[in-house]
Design an enzyme around this catalytic site. Structure first.
Site, mmCIF file in Angstrom:
data_model
loop_
_atom_site.group_PDB
_atom_site.id
_atom_site.type_symbol
_atom_site.label_atom_id
_atom_site.label_comp_id
_atom_site.label_asym_id
_atom_site.label_seq_id
_atom_site.Cartn_x
_atom_site.Cartn_y
_atom_site.Cartn_z
ATOM 1 N N TYR A 14 0.841 -1.203 0.000
ATOM 2 C CA TYR A 14 0.000 0.000 0.000
ATOM 3 C C TYR A 14 0.879 1.257 0.000
ATOM 4 C CZ TYR A 14 -3.446 3.300 1.989
ATOM 5 O OH TYR A 14 -4.275 4.368 2.229
ATOM 6 N N ASP A 38 -11.496 7.721 6.130
ATOM 7 C CA ASP A 38 -10.247 8.491 6.167
ATOM 8 C C ASP A 38 -10.585 9.965 6.086
ATOM 9 O OD1 ASP A 38 -7.751 9.630 5.867
ATOM 10 O OD2 ASP A 38 -7.133 8.340 4.219
#
Lengths: 126, 126
Positions: A14, A38
């Site tokens: 990631y 997020d």
């Protein structure tokens, strides 16, 4: 269950995909029905299309990620990592201090990501 | 809602109380009906009595905590921190690489703690 080694590799992948500005590679780490929150406390994005769109925007900012400590796994289907999001602002270099928590399915894909950072976790880099 | 500053102070107070071997002070940071999952994937401890017992045992090991990166907060009622649990083993010094995620009630007490660490996150300290 996904092994600790597999979870750690996916977390590192990631970071690496983000840093080569490859939003599709990031989205491919997620399960089709995954969710992204997020920052924690904001609206949850759901499904590959929304997630890909989110990372296209995030990568387009030019931000880069740097681990602040080694990736942590768990005795379950979750892992977590502390990193800094490095930004070039008109005022100078800044970074956002973040911890991401991911859950995994048995195929080793992320089923959820939650990013812990508050307004006060964005600081000018000395 | 508990402010980012209050959450960060409570997280730091947790580290400090652990390092002065004060399990009661740690337990006092929790709400009465709080839960502790340490490590993530293990049985959840519930309520003050179980939580106090857990920290009495943890502190008795002589382990000490050291932040590995600044504490992170969030836009919600949660905060997270990466730290190392420093241990003196018969084989030498070791540490467990941990990320704790806490949720808070409006009084600023922890309602849950989840500790992310796997078997592979316990390493000998170089």
């Amino acid at each position: 269950m996904t092994s600790e080694t597999q979870m750690r590799q996916a977390m590192q992948a990631y970071i690496d995909a983000f840093n080569v500005s490859d939003p599709q590679a990031i989205a491919d780490l997620y399960a089709d029905d995954a969710t992204v929150e997020d920052p924690v406390g904001s609206a949850v994005k759901s499904g590959k299309a929304e997630i890909l769109k989110f990372y296209k925007m995030a990568v387009a900012t030019g931000a880069k990620l740097a681990l602040a400590a080694p990736i942590r796994t768990s005795h379950g289907n979750s892992a977590a990592m502390a990193f800094d999001v490095k930004l070039n602002m008109p005022e100078g270099k800044a970074h956002i201090q973040v911890i991401d928590v991911m859950t995994f399915n048995d195929a080793g894909k992320f089923t959820s990501m939650r990013a812990f950072w508050g307004k006060s976790d964005m600081v000018m880099t000395p």
